[in-house]
Design a protein around this motif. Structure first.
Motif, PDB file in Angstrom:
ATOM      1  N   ALA A 194      68.966  80.840  29.959  1.00 47.99           N
ATOM      2  CA  ALA A 194      67.887  80.114  29.274  1.00 47.99           C
ATOM      3  C   ALA A 194      67.157  81.038  28.299  1.00 47.99           C
ATOM      4  CB  ALA A 194      66.915  79.531  30.301  1.00 47.99           C
ATOM      5  N   ALA A 195      67.335  82.364  28.496  1.00 49.68           N
ATOM      6  CA  ALA A 195      66.685  83.335  27.600  1.00 49.68           C
ATOM      7  C   ALA A 195      67.577  83.692  26.402  1.00 49.68           C
ATOM      8  CB  ALA A 195      66.340  84.599  28.383  1.00 49.68           C
ATOM      9  N   HIS A 196      68.733  83.050  26.263  1.00 53.93           N
ATOM     10  CA  HIS A 196      69.627  83.373  25.128  1.00 53.93           C
ATOM     11  C   HIS A 196      68.851  83.227  23.818  1.00 53.93           C
ATOM     12  CE1 HIS A 196      73.209  83.785  22.734  1.00 53.93           C
ATOM     13  NE2 HIS A 196      72.996  82.611  22.147  1.00 53.93           N
ATOM     14  N   ASP A 197      68.954  84.288  22.998  1.00 52.58           N
ATOM     15  CA  ASP A 197      68.103  84.363  21.816  1.00 52.58           C
ATOM     16  C   ASP A 197      68.802  83.756  20.599  1.00 52.58           C
ATOM     17  OD1 ASP A 197      66.085  84.974  20.088  1.00 52.58           O
ATOM     18  OD2 ASP A 197      66.396  87.149  20.112  1.00 52.58           O
ATOM     19  N   SER A 198      68.637  82.459  20.414  1.00 58.11           N
ATOM     20  CA  SER A 198      69.177  81.802  19.209  1.00 58.11           C
ATOM     21  C   SER A 198      68.305  80.592  18.908  1.00 58.11           C
ATOM     22  CB  SER A 198      70.624  81.344  19.438  1.00 58.11           C
ATOM     23  OG  SER A 198      70.656  80.203  20.277  1.00 58.11           O
ATOM     24  N   PRO A 199      68.272  80.161  17.651  1.00 53.95           N
ATOM     25  CA  PRO A 199      67.451  78.977  17.324  1.00 53.95           C
ATOM     26  C   PRO A 199      67.940  77.737  18.065  1.00 53.95           C
ATOM     27  CG  PRO A 199      68.537  79.893  15.327  1.00 53.95           C
ATOM     28  CD  PRO A 199      68.882  80.789  16.466  1.00 53.95           C
ATOM     29  N   GLU A 200      69.271  77.609  18.236  1.00 51.03           N
ATOM     30  CA  GLU A 200      69.819  76.424  18.926  1.00 51.03           C
ATOM     31  C   GLU A 200      69.329  76.394  20.371  1.00 51.03           C
ATOM     32  OE1 GLU A 200      71.739  78.647  17.281  1.00 51.03           O
ATOM     33  OE2 GLU A 200      72.414  77.475  15.547  1.00 51.03           O
ATOM     34  N   ASN A 201      69.327  77.578  21.018  1.00 54.76           N
ATOM     35  CA  ASN A 201      68.911  77.596  22.421  1.00 54.76           C
ATOM     36  C   ASN A 201      67.410  77.405  22.571  1.00 54.76           C
ATOM     37  OD1 ASN A 201      69.453  77.816  25.242  1.00 54.76           O
ATOM     38  ND2 ASN A 201      68.440  79.805  25.157  1.00 54.76           N
ATOM     39  N   LYS A 202      66.642  77.976  21.667  1.00 50.99           N
ATOM     40  CA  LYS A 202      65.184  77.792  21.775  1.00 50.99           C
ATOM     41  C   LYS A 202      64.846  76.300  21.690  1.00 50.99           C
ATOM     42  CE  LYS A 202      63.118  82.150  20.806  1.00 50.99           C
ATOM     43  NZ  LYS A 202      64.100  83.092  20.254  1.00 50.99           N
ATOM     44  N   ALA A 203      65.498  75.610  20.741  1.00 55.84           N
ATOM     45  CA  ALA A 203      65.247  74.168  20.577  1.00 55.84           C
ATOM     46  C   ALA A 203      65.703  73.405  21.818  1.00 55.84           C
ATOM     47  CB  ALA A 203      65.968  73.656  19.328  1.00 55.84           C
ATOM     48  N   PHE A 204      66.873  73.791  22.377  1.00 56.42           N
ATOM     49  CA  PHE A 204      67.412  73.119  23.566  1.00 56.42           C
ATOM     50  C   PHE A 204      66.477  73.290  24.755  1.00 56.42           C
ATOM     51  CE2 PHE A 204      70.130  73.749  27.434  1.00 56.42           C
ATOM     52  CZ  PHE A 204      70.462  72.415  27.628  1.00 56.42           C
ATOM     53  N   VAL A 205      66.063  74.526  25.015  1.00 56.13           N
ATOM     54  CA  VAL A 205      65.218  74.799  26.190  1.00 56.13           C
ATOM     55  C   VAL A 205      63.888  74.051  26.070  1.00 56.13           C
ATOM     56  CG1 VAL A 205      63.967  76.599  27.474  1.00 56.13           C
ATOM     57  CG2 VAL A 205      66.315  77.017  26.711  1.00 56.13           C
ATOM     58  N   GLU A 206      63.327  74.077  24.873  1.00 55.54           N
ATOM     59  CA  GLU A 206      62.036  73.421  24.670  1.00 55.54           C
ATOM     60  C   GLU A 206      62.146  71.903  24.894  1.00 55.54           C
ATOM     61  OE1 GLU A 206      59.960  74.738  21.073  1.00 55.54           O
ATOM     62  OE2 GLU A 206      59.083  72.721  21.010  1.00 55.54           O
ATOM     63  N   ALA A 207      63.179  71.296  24.297  1.00 54.01           N
ATOM     64  CA  ALA A 207      63.344  69.839  24.437  1.00 54.01           C
ATOM     65  C   ALA A 207      63.664  69.460  25.883  1.00 54.01           C
ATOM     66  CB  ALA A 207      64.453  69.354  23.502  1.00 54.01           C
ATOM     67  N   PHE A 208      64.488  70.276  26.555  1.00 53.47           N
ATOM     68  CA  PHE A 208      64.883  69.994  27.945  1.00 53.47           C
ATOM     69  C   PHE A 208      63.654  70.049  28.858  1.00 53.47           C
ATOM     70  CE2 PHE A 208      66.543  70.890  32.147  1.00 53.47           C
ATOM     71  CZ  PHE A 208      67.723  70.171  32.215  1.00 53.47           C
ATOM     72  N   LYS A 209      62.849  71.098  28.683  1.00 57.31           N
ATOM     73  CA  LYS A 209      61.646  71.228  29.518  1.00 57.31           C
ATOM     74  C   LYS A 209      60.679  70.081  29.273  1.00 57.31           C
ATOM     75  CE  LYS A 209      61.171  76.150  30.402  1.00 57.31           C
ATOM     76  NZ  LYS A 209      60.414  77.353  29.997  1.00 57.31           N
ATOM     77  N   LYS A 210      60.540  69.724  28.000  1.00 57.83           N
ATOM     78  CA  LYS A 210      59.607  68.657  27.634  1.00 57.83           C
ATOM     79  C   LYS A 210      60.017  67.326  28.271  1.00 57.83           C
ATOM     80  CE  LYS A 210      57.314  66.844  23.603  1.00 57.83           C
ATOM     81  NZ  LYS A 210      57.650  66.434  22.270  1.00 57.83           N
ATOM     82  N   ALA A 211      61.316  67.071  28.294  1.00 58.26           N
ATOM     83  CA  ALA A 211      61.801  65.790  28.830  1.00 58.26           C
ATOM     84  C   ALA A 211      61.855  65.782  30.353  1.00 58.26           C
ATOM     85  CB  ALA A 211      63.185  65.491  28.252  1.00 58.26           C
ATOM     86  N   ASN A 212      61.713  66.954  30.998  1.00 60.54           N
ATOM     87  CA  ASN A 212      61.936  67.036  32.446  1.00 60.54           C
ATOM     88  C   ASN A 212      60.827  67.785  33.193  1.00 60.54           C
ATOM     89  OD1 ASN A 212      64.806  65.862  32.764  1.00 60.54           O
ATOM     90  ND2 ASN A 212      65.034  67.328  31.083  1.00 60.54           N
ATOM     91  N   ASN A 213      59.595  67.499  32.854  1.00 59.57           N
ATOM     92  CA  ASN A 213      58.447  68.092  33.565  1.00 59.57           C
ATOM     93  C   ASN A 213      58.522  69.599  33.702  1.00 59.57           C
ATOM     94  OD1 ASN A 213      57.122  65.665  34.147  1.00 59.57           O
ATOM     95  ND2 ASN A 213      58.624  65.261  35.782  1.00 59.57           N
ATOM     96  N   GLY A 214      58.996  70.266  32.652  1.00 63.87           N
ATOM     97  CA  GLY A 214      58.988  71.728  32.677  1.00 63.87           C
ATOM     98  C   GLY A 214      60.189  72.371  33.350  1.00 63.87           C
ATOM     99  N   MET A 215      61.140  71.567  33.850  1.00 62.44           N
ATOM    100  CA  MET A 215      62.330  72.152  34.495  1.00 62.44           C
ATOM    101  C   MET A 215      63.107  73.006  33.488  1.00 62.44           C
ATOM    102  SD  MET A 215      65.390  70.275  36.645  1.00 62.44           S
ATOM    103  CE  MET A 215      66.102  69.164  35.445  1.00 62.44           C
ATOM    104  N   ARG A 216      63.503  74.200  33.922  1.00 64.32           N
ATOM    105  CA  ARG A 216      64.265  75.096  33.045  1.00 64.32           C
ATOM    106  C   ARG A 216      65.761  74.728  33.106  1.00 64.32           C
ATOM    107  NH1 ARG A 216      64.526  81.545  34.246  1.00 64.32           N
ATOM    108  NH2 ARG A 216      62.258  81.437  34.179  1.00 64.32           N
TER     109      ARG A 216
END
Ligand code: DHB
Length: 387
Positions: A273-295
Protein backbone atom coordinates in the motif's frame (compact mmCIF):
# COMPACT_ATOMS: atom_id res chain seq x y z
CA UNK A 1 -52.66 -19.50 -49.29
CA UNK A 2 -54.23 -18.89 -45.92
CA UNK A 3 -52.15 -21.65 -44.43
CA UNK A 4 -48.95 -20.07 -45.73
CA UNK A 5 -49.88 -16.73 -44.14
CA UNK A 6 -50.36 -18.39 -40.75
CA UNK A 7 -47.07 -20.20 -41.07
CA UNK A 8 -45.28 -17.03 -42.05
CA UNK A 9 -46.75 -15.16 -39.08
CA UNK A 10 -45.73 -17.94 -36.71
CA UNK A 11 -42.26 -18.04 -38.24
CA UNK A 12 -41.93 -14.30 -37.74
CA UNK A 13 -42.99 -14.59 -34.10
CA UNK A 14 -40.38 -17.29 -33.46
CA UNK A 15 -37.73 -15.20 -35.20
CA UNK A 16 -38.70 -12.17 -33.10
CA UNK A 17 -38.40 -14.19 -29.90
CA UNK A 18 -35.04 -15.54 -30.94
CA UNK A 19 -33.86 -12.02 -31.73
CA UNK A 20 -35.09 -10.67 -28.43
CA UNK A 21 -33.29 -13.54 -26.63
CA UNK A 22 -30.08 -12.78 -28.50
CA UNK A 23 -30.41 -9.07 -27.83
CA UNK A 24 -30.87 -9.50 -24.09
CA UNK A 25 -28.04 -12.04 -23.95
CA UNK A 26 -25.87 -9.45 -25.67
CA UNK A 27 -26.88 -6.60 -23.43
CA UNK A 28 -25.57 -8.03 -20.18
CA UNK A 29 -22.22 -9.60 -19.31
CA UNK A 30 -22.51 -11.27 -15.93
CA UNK A 31 -19.41 -11.84 -13.82
CA UNK A 32 -19.67 -14.45 -11.07
CA UNK A 33 -17.31 -13.41 -8.26
CA UNK A 34 -16.81 -16.40 -5.93
CA UNK A 35 -15.01 -15.54 -2.68
CA UNK A 36 -14.62 -16.65 0.93
CA UNK A 37 -16.83 -13.94 2.50
CA UNK A 38 -17.15 -15.85 5.81
CA UNK A 39 -14.82 -18.25 7.65
CA UNK A 40 -11.09 -18.04 8.37
CA UNK A 41 -10.20 -16.38 5.06
CA UNK A 42 -12.97 -13.78 4.95
CA UNK A 43 -10.45 -10.92 4.82
CA UNK A 44 -9.49 -12.08 1.30
CA UNK A 45 -13.13 -11.96 0.20
CA UNK A 46 -13.74 -8.59 1.80
CA UNK A 47 -10.68 -7.03 0.13
CA UNK A 48 -11.42 -8.42 -3.35
CA UNK A 49 -15.12 -7.59 -3.31
CA UNK A 50 -14.34 -4.00 -2.24
CA UNK A 51 -11.73 -3.64 -4.99
CA UNK A 52 -13.99 -5.07 -7.73
CA UNK A 53 -16.79 -2.71 -6.71
CA UNK A 54 -14.39 0.24 -6.64
CA UNK A 55 -13.20 -0.61 -10.15
CA UNK A 56 -16.80 -0.66 -11.42
CA UNK A 57 -17.64 2.57 -9.62
CA UNK A 58 -14.66 4.27 -11.28
CA UNK A 59 -14.99 2.73 -14.75
CA UNK A 60 -18.75 2.53 -15.14
CA UNK A 61 -20.92 -0.55 -15.66
CA UNK A 62 -21.08 -0.59 -19.45
CA UNK A 63 -18.31 -1.98 -21.65
CA UNK A 64 -18.46 -2.42 -25.43
CA UNK A 65 -22.22 -1.85 -25.27
CA UNK A 66 -22.72 -4.48 -22.57
CA UNK A 67 -24.04 -3.87 -19.11
CA UNK A 68 -21.70 -5.47 -16.56
CA UNK A 69 -23.43 -7.26 -13.72
CA UNK A 70 -21.34 -8.49 -10.78
CA UNK A 71 -22.80 -11.44 -8.84
CA UNK A 72 -20.93 -12.05 -5.57
CA UNK A 73 -21.17 -15.51 -3.95
CA UNK A 74 -19.72 -16.72 -0.65
CA UNK A 75 -18.02 -20.13 -0.89
CA UNK A 76 -17.14 -20.00 2.85
CA UNK A 77 -13.63 -21.20 1.92
CA UNK A 78 -14.84 -24.73 1.05
CA UNK A 79 -13.82 -26.11 -2.38
CA UNK A 80 -16.98 -28.21 -2.93
CA UNK A 81 -19.04 -25.06 -2.42
CA UNK A 82 -16.89 -23.10 -4.89
CA UNK A 83 -17.49 -25.80 -7.48
CA UNK A 84 -21.25 -25.92 -6.91
CA UNK A 85 -21.52 -22.12 -7.07
CA UNK A 86 -19.47 -22.02 -10.29
CA UNK A 87 -21.78 -24.64 -11.83
CA UNK A 88 -24.91 -22.70 -10.82
CA UNK A 89 -23.49 -19.41 -12.06
CA UNK A 90 -22.55 -20.90 -15.44
CA UNK A 91 -25.68 -22.99 -16.02
CA UNK A 92 -28.44 -20.92 -14.36
CA UNK A 93 -27.15 -17.36 -14.39
CA UNK A 94 -25.25 -17.78 -17.68
CA UNK A 95 -22.27 -15.78 -16.46
CA UNK A 96 -19.63 -14.99 -19.07
CA UNK A 97 -16.76 -14.93 -16.56
CA UNK A 98 -16.11 -16.57 -13.20
CA UNK A 99 -13.60 -14.86 -10.93
CA UNK A 100 -12.23 -14.53 -7.39
CA UNK A 101 -10.93 -17.80 -5.85
CA UNK A 102 -9.44 -16.97 -2.46
CA UNK A 103 -7.32 -20.10 -1.90
CA UNK A 104 -5.61 -22.68 -4.09
CA UNK A 105 -8.12 -25.55 -3.54
CA UNK A 106 -10.94 -23.09 -4.34
CA UNK A 107 -9.32 -22.16 -7.67
CA UNK A 108 -8.64 -25.76 -8.68
CA UNK A 109 -12.14 -27.14 -7.94
CA UNK A 110 -14.06 -25.26 -10.71
CA UNK A 111 -11.26 -25.47 -13.34
CA UNK A 112 -12.85 -28.38 -15.30
CA UNK A 113 -16.14 -26.41 -15.48
CA UNK A 114 -14.36 -23.41 -17.00
CA UNK A 115 -12.86 -25.71 -19.64
CA UNK A 116 -16.14 -27.51 -20.46
CA UNK A 117 -18.22 -24.34 -20.66
CA UNK A 118 -15.45 -22.25 -22.30
CA UNK A 119 -15.90 -19.60 -19.61
CA UNK A 120 -12.82 -17.56 -18.64
CA UNK A 121 -11.87 -17.89 -14.95
CA UNK A 122 -9.92 -14.95 -13.52
CA UNK A 123 -7.90 -16.03 -10.47
CA UNK A 124 -7.52 -12.91 -8.32
CA UNK A 125 -5.98 -14.46 -5.17
CA UNK A 126 -4.82 -18.09 -5.25
CA UNK A 127 -1.10 -18.41 -5.92
CA UNK A 128 0.16 -22.00 -6.31
CA UNK A 129 2.20 -22.04 -9.52
CA UNK A 130 0.33 -24.94 -11.20
CA UNK A 131 -3.16 -23.37 -11.06
CA UNK A 132 -3.05 -21.88 -14.57
CA UNK A 133 -2.23 -25.35 -15.95
CA UNK A 134 -5.56 -26.71 -14.66
CA UNK A 135 -7.53 -25.07 -17.51
CA UNK A 136 -6.71 -23.13 -20.70
CA UNK A 137 -9.51 -20.73 -19.59
CA UNK A 138 -7.72 -19.71 -16.35
CA UNK A 139 -5.90 -16.38 -16.26
CA UNK A 140 -4.30 -14.98 -13.10
CA UNK A 141 -3.94 -11.43 -11.75
CA UNK A 142 -2.50 -12.31 -8.30
CA UNK A 143 1.01 -13.83 -8.30
CA UNK A 144 2.76 -17.15 -7.76
CA UNK A 145 4.63 -18.04 -4.60
CA UNK A 146 7.81 -19.01 -6.49
CA UNK A 147 7.64 -15.63 -8.31
CA UNK A 148 7.62 -13.76 -4.97
CA UNK A 149 10.03 -16.14 -3.19
CA UNK A 150 13.10 -16.52 -5.44
CA UNK A 151 13.99 -12.81 -4.97
CA UNK A 152 13.82 -13.40 -1.18
CA UNK A 153 16.38 -16.21 -1.44
CA UNK A 154 18.65 -13.96 -3.52
CA UNK A 155 18.36 -11.10 -1.03
CA UNK A 156 19.08 -13.39 1.94
CA UNK A 157 22.19 -14.88 0.37
CA UNK A 158 23.46 -11.42 -0.59
CA UNK A 159 22.92 -10.07 2.93
CA UNK A 160 24.97 -12.36 5.11
CA UNK A 161 22.21 -14.86 5.95
CA UNK A 162 23.65 -18.39 5.94
CA UNK A 163 21.19 -20.55 7.86
CA UNK A 164 17.39 -20.34 7.51
CA UNK A 165 14.46 -22.28 8.92
CA UNK A 166 11.42 -22.25 6.62
CA UNK A 167 7.99 -22.47 8.24
CA UNK A 168 5.07 -22.78 5.80
CA UNK A 169 1.38 -23.64 5.80
CA UNK A 170 1.17 -27.23 4.62
CA UNK A 171 -0.63 -26.93 1.28
CA UNK A 172 0.03 -25.83 -2.32
CA UNK A 173 1.37 -22.28 -1.94
CA UNK A 174 3.33 -23.11 1.24
CA UNK A 175 5.01 -26.07 -0.43
CA UNK A 176 5.74 -23.91 -3.50
CA UNK A 177 7.33 -21.26 -1.25
CA UNK A 178 9.38 -23.84 0.67
CA UNK A 179 10.68 -25.46 -2.53
CA UNK A 180 11.43 -22.17 -4.26
CA UNK A 181 13.31 -20.84 -1.24
CA UNK A 182 15.34 -23.94 -0.44
CA UNK A 183 16.15 -24.48 -4.13
CA UNK A 184 17.38 -20.93 -4.79
CA UNK A 185 19.01 -20.36 -1.37
CA UNK A 186 20.62 -23.83 -1.35
CA UNK A 187 22.03 -23.21 -4.84
CA UNK A 188 23.88 -20.20 -3.40
CA UNK A 189 25.36 -22.26 -0.57
CA UNK A 190 22.74 -21.46 2.10
CA UNK A 191 21.62 -24.01 4.66
CA UNK A 192 17.88 -24.70 5.11
CA UNK A 193 15.76 -26.65 7.58
CA UNK A 194 12.06 -26.97 6.69
CA UNK A 195 8.97 -27.10 8.93
CA UNK A 196 5.31 -27.26 7.85
CA UNK A 197 2.29 -26.22 9.94
CA UNK A 198 -1.31 -27.27 9.28
CA UNK A 199 -3.38 -24.77 7.26
CA UNK A 200 -6.43 -25.00 9.52
CA UNK A 201 -6.16 -23.50 13.05
CA UNK A 202 -2.38 -23.72 13.29
CA UNK A 203 -0.75 -23.78 16.72
CA UNK A 204 2.56 -22.07 16.07
CA UNK A 205 4.08 -22.46 19.56
CA UNK A 206 5.72 -25.91 19.19
CA UNK A 207 7.12 -24.90 15.79
CA UNK A 208 8.55 -21.67 17.14
CA UNK A 209 10.26 -23.65 19.90
CA UNK A 210 11.93 -25.79 17.21
CA UNK A 211 12.97 -22.64 15.38
CA UNK A 212 14.51 -21.20 18.56
CA UNK A 213 16.43 -24.47 19.14
CA UNK A 214 17.79 -24.45 15.56
CA UNK A 215 19.21 -20.90 16.02
CA UNK A 216 19.00 -19.84 12.36
CA UNK A 217 20.06 -16.41 11.06
CA UNK A 218 16.51 -15.91 9.77
CA UNK A 219 13.07 -17.50 9.87
CA UNK A 220 11.34 -17.67 6.47
CA UNK A 221 7.54 -17.77 6.84
CA UNK A 222 4.65 -18.33 4.45
CA UNK A 223 1.15 -18.20 5.87
CA UNK A 224 -1.86 -17.14 3.79
CA UNK A 225 -3.20 -13.61 3.90
CA UNK A 226 -4.79 -12.76 7.26
CA UNK A 227 -2.95 -15.42 9.31
CA UNK A 228 0.28 -13.45 9.88
CA UNK A 229 -1.09 -11.62 12.92
CA UNK A 230 -1.72 -14.91 14.79
CA UNK A 231 1.75 -16.07 13.91
CA UNK A 232 3.45 -12.93 15.11
CA UNK A 233 1.36 -12.82 18.32
CA UNK A 234 2.13 -16.41 19.25
CA UNK A 235 5.78 -16.05 19.82
CA UNK A 236 7.84 -14.36 17.14
CA UNK A 237 8.27 -11.69 19.76
CA UNK A 238 10.12 -14.05 22.05
CA UNK A 239 12.23 -15.80 19.42
CA UNK A 240 14.33 -12.72 18.59
CA UNK A 241 15.03 -14.17 15.13
CA UNK A 242 14.91 -12.11 11.92
CA UNK A 243 11.65 -12.59 9.99
CA UNK A 244 11.83 -12.95 6.18
CA UNK A 245 9.46 -14.37 3.54
CA UNK A 246 7.04 -13.58 0.74
CA UNK A 247 4.84 -10.63 1.72
CA UNK A 248 1.74 -12.59 2.80
CA UNK A 249 2.88 -12.65 6.44
CA UNK A 250 3.05 -8.82 6.69
CA UNK A 251 -0.12 -8.33 4.61
CA UNK A 252 -1.33 -4.70 4.59
CA UNK A 253 -4.77 -5.77 5.87
CA UNK A 254 -3.31 -6.73 9.27
CA UNK A 255 0.16 -5.18 9.38
CA UNK A 256 -0.79 -2.07 11.29
CA UNK A 257 -2.31 -4.18 14.07
CA UNK A 258 0.81 -6.32 14.52
CA UNK A 259 2.76 -3.81 16.56
CA UNK A 260 6.49 -3.27 16.91
CA UNK A 261 7.32 -6.97 16.72
CA UNK A 262 6.84 -6.76 12.93
CA UNK A 263 9.33 -3.87 12.57
CA UNK A 264 12.35 -4.77 10.46
CA UNK A 265 10.77 -7.83 8.76
CA UNK A 266 12.10 -8.15 5.21
CA UNK A 267 9.70 -9.52 2.62
CA UNK A 268 9.47 -9.74 -1.17
CA UNK A 269 6.19 -9.24 -2.99
CA UNK A 270 4.35 -7.50 -5.82
CA UNK A 271 2.26 -5.04 -3.80
CA UNK A 272 2.57 -2.66 -0.88
CA UNK A 273 0.00 0.00 0.00
CA UNK A 274 3.08 2.23 0.40
CA UNK A 275 4.15 1.72 -3.26
CA UNK A 276 5.26 5.14 -4.43
CA UNK A 277 3.44 5.92 -7.68
CA UNK A 278 0.61 8.27 -8.69
CA UNK A 279 -1.55 5.28 -9.70
CA UNK A 280 -1.16 3.68 -6.28
CA UNK A 281 -1.71 6.88 -4.33
CA UNK A 282 -5.01 7.39 -6.19
CA UNK A 283 -5.98 3.72 -5.67
CA UNK A 284 -5.25 3.68 -1.93
CA UNK A 285 -7.06 6.96 -1.37
CA UNK A 286 -10.18 5.91 -3.31
CA UNK A 287 -10.22 2.43 -1.71
CA UNK A 288 -9.99 3.84 1.82
CA UNK A 289 -12.64 6.44 1.07
CA UNK A 290 -15.09 3.83 -0.21
CA UNK A 291 -14.41 1.38 2.65
CA UNK A 292 -14.34 3.27 5.96
CA UNK A 293 -10.59 3.71 5.93
CA UNK A 294 -9.70 0.06 5.23
CA UNK A 295 -6.21 -0.20 3.72
CA UNK A 296 -6.04 -2.23 0.48
CA UNK A 297 -3.74 -5.27 0.50
CA UNK A 298 -2.34 -7.45 -2.31
CA UNK A 299 -5.66 -9.30 -2.57
CA UNK A 300 -7.42 -6.01 -3.33
CA UNK A 301 -4.98 -5.18 -6.12
CA UNK A 302 -5.50 -8.69 -7.59
CA UNK A 303 -9.26 -8.03 -7.66
CA UNK A 304 -8.91 -4.53 -9.09
CA UNK A 305 -6.58 -5.69 -11.85
CA UNK A 306 -8.77 -8.73 -12.53
CA UNK A 307 -11.70 -6.41 -13.26
CA UNK A 308 -9.45 -4.25 -15.44
CA UNK A 309 -8.42 -7.32 -17.43
CA UNK A 310 -12.07 -8.31 -17.96
CA UNK A 311 -13.07 -4.78 -19.03
CA UNK A 312 -10.13 -4.36 -21.43
CA UNK A 313 -10.62 -7.89 -22.80
CA UNK A 314 -14.29 -7.12 -23.54
CA UNK A 315 -13.30 -3.89 -25.29
CA UNK A 316 -10.97 -5.89 -27.53
CA UNK A 317 -13.60 -8.55 -28.37
CA UNK A 318 -16.34 -5.95 -28.75
CA UNK A 319 -18.27 -7.63 -25.97
CA UNK A 320 -17.76 -11.28 -26.98
CA UNK A 321 -16.93 -13.85 -24.28
CA UNK A 322 -15.66 -17.43 -24.40
CA UNK A 323 -12.50 -18.30 -26.30
CA UNK A 324 -12.31 -14.83 -27.90
CA UNK A 325 -12.22 -13.23 -24.45
CA UNK A 326 -9.50 -15.44 -22.98
CA UNK A 327 -7.44 -14.94 -26.15
CA UNK A 328 -7.88 -11.15 -25.91
CA UNK A 329 -6.54 -11.22 -22.35
CA UNK A 330 -3.29 -12.95 -23.38
CA UNK A 331 -0.42 -10.49 -23.75
CA UNK A 332 -2.38 -7.55 -22.38
CA UNK A 333 -0.29 -5.01 -20.46
CA UNK A 334 -1.23 -2.05 -18.26
CA UNK A 335 -0.10 0.18 -15.40
CA UNK A 336 -1.48 -1.28 -12.17
CA UNK A 337 -1.35 0.33 -8.71
CA UNK A 338 1.44 -2.24 -8.10
CA UNK A 339 3.50 -1.05 -11.11
CA UNK A 340 3.69 -2.22 -14.75
CA UNK A 341 2.13 -5.66 -15.41
CA UNK A 342 1.31 -7.93 -18.34
CA UNK A 343 -0.35 -11.29 -18.94
CA UNK A 344 2.14 -13.88 -20.16
CA UNK A 345 0.55 -15.11 -23.43
CA UNK A 346 2.06 -18.60 -22.97
CA UNK A 347 1.15 -19.27 -19.32
CA UNK A 348 -1.72 -16.79 -18.63
CA UNK A 349 0.14 -15.81 -15.43
CA UNK A 350 0.95 -12.22 -14.56
CA UNK A 351 4.44 -10.81 -15.22
CA UNK A 352 5.23 -8.10 -12.66
CA UNK A 353 7.85 -6.36 -10.55
CA UNK A 354 8.78 -7.95 -7.25
CA UNK A 355 9.83 -5.46 -4.58
CA UNK A 356 12.07 -6.01 -1.56
CA UNK A 357 10.44 -4.30 1.43
CA UNK A 358 11.12 -3.63 5.09
CA UNK A 359 8.45 -3.05 7.75
CA UNK A 360 8.86 0.50 9.03
CA UNK A 361 6.77 3.00 10.92
CA UNK A 362 5.67 5.83 8.61
CA UNK A 363 3.57 8.69 10.03
CA UNK A 364 2.63 6.49 12.97
CA UNK A 365 1.54 3.47 10.89
CA UNK A 366 3.34 0.26 9.93
CA UNK A 367 4.05 -0.22 6.22
CA UNK A 368 6.06 -2.50 3.95
CA UNK A 369 8.46 0.14 2.60
CA UNK A 370 9.89 -0.90 -0.78
CA UNK A 371 13.66 -0.38 -1.17
CA UNK A 372 14.64 -2.50 -4.20
CA UNK A 373 12.87 -3.67 -7.39
CA UNK A 374 13.34 -6.79 -9.48
CA UNK A 375 11.61 -5.89 -12.75
CA UNK A 376 9.27 -8.03 -14.88
CA UNK A 377 9.45 -11.31 -12.96
CA UNK A 378 7.78 -14.36 -14.55
CA UNK A 379 6.66 -17.41 -12.63
CA UNK A 380 10.01 -19.26 -12.39
CA UNK A 381 8.44 -22.75 -12.26
CA UNK A 382 6.88 -22.38 -15.71
CA UNK A 383 9.88 -20.44 -17.05
CA UNK A 384 12.11 -23.41 -16.08
CA UNK A 385 9.74 -25.87 -17.84
CA UNK A 386 9.78 -23.91 -21.09
CA UNK A 387 13.60 -23.72 -21.19
C1 DHB B 1 -3.03 -18.46 -1.23
C2 DHB B 1 -3.83 -17.83 -0.29
C3 DHB B 1 -3.39 -16.70 0.34
O1 DHB B 1 -4.15 -16.07 1.25
C4 DHB B 1 -2.13 -16.17 0.05
O2 DHB B 1 -1.71 -15.09 0.70
C5 DHB B 1 -1.34 -16.79 -0.90
C6 DHB B 1 -1.80 -17.94 -1.53
C7 DHB B 1 -3.50 -19.70 -1.89
O3 DHB B 1 -4.25 -20.48 -1.25
O4 DHB B 1 -3.15 -19.93 -3.05
Amino acid sequence: MRRRTVLTAAGAAVAMLALRGAASAQETMKIGLILPMTGSFASTGRQIEAAAKLYMQQSGDTVAGKKIQLIVKDDTGVADVTKRLAQELIVNDKVGVIAGFGLTPLALAPAPLATQAKVPAVVMAAATATITEASPYIVRTSFTLPQATVPMADWASQNGIKKVVTLVSDYGPGIDAEKAFSGAFGAKGGQVESLRVPLANPDFSPFLQKVADAKPDALFVFVPSGVGAQFVERGLDKSGIKLIGPGDVTDDDILNGMGDVALGAITTQHYSAAHDSPENKAFVEAFKKANNGMRPNFMAVGGYDGMHLIYEGLKKTNGAGGEALINAMKGMSWMSPRGPVSIDPQTRDIIQNIYVRKVERVNGELYNVEFATIANVKDPVKAAKSN
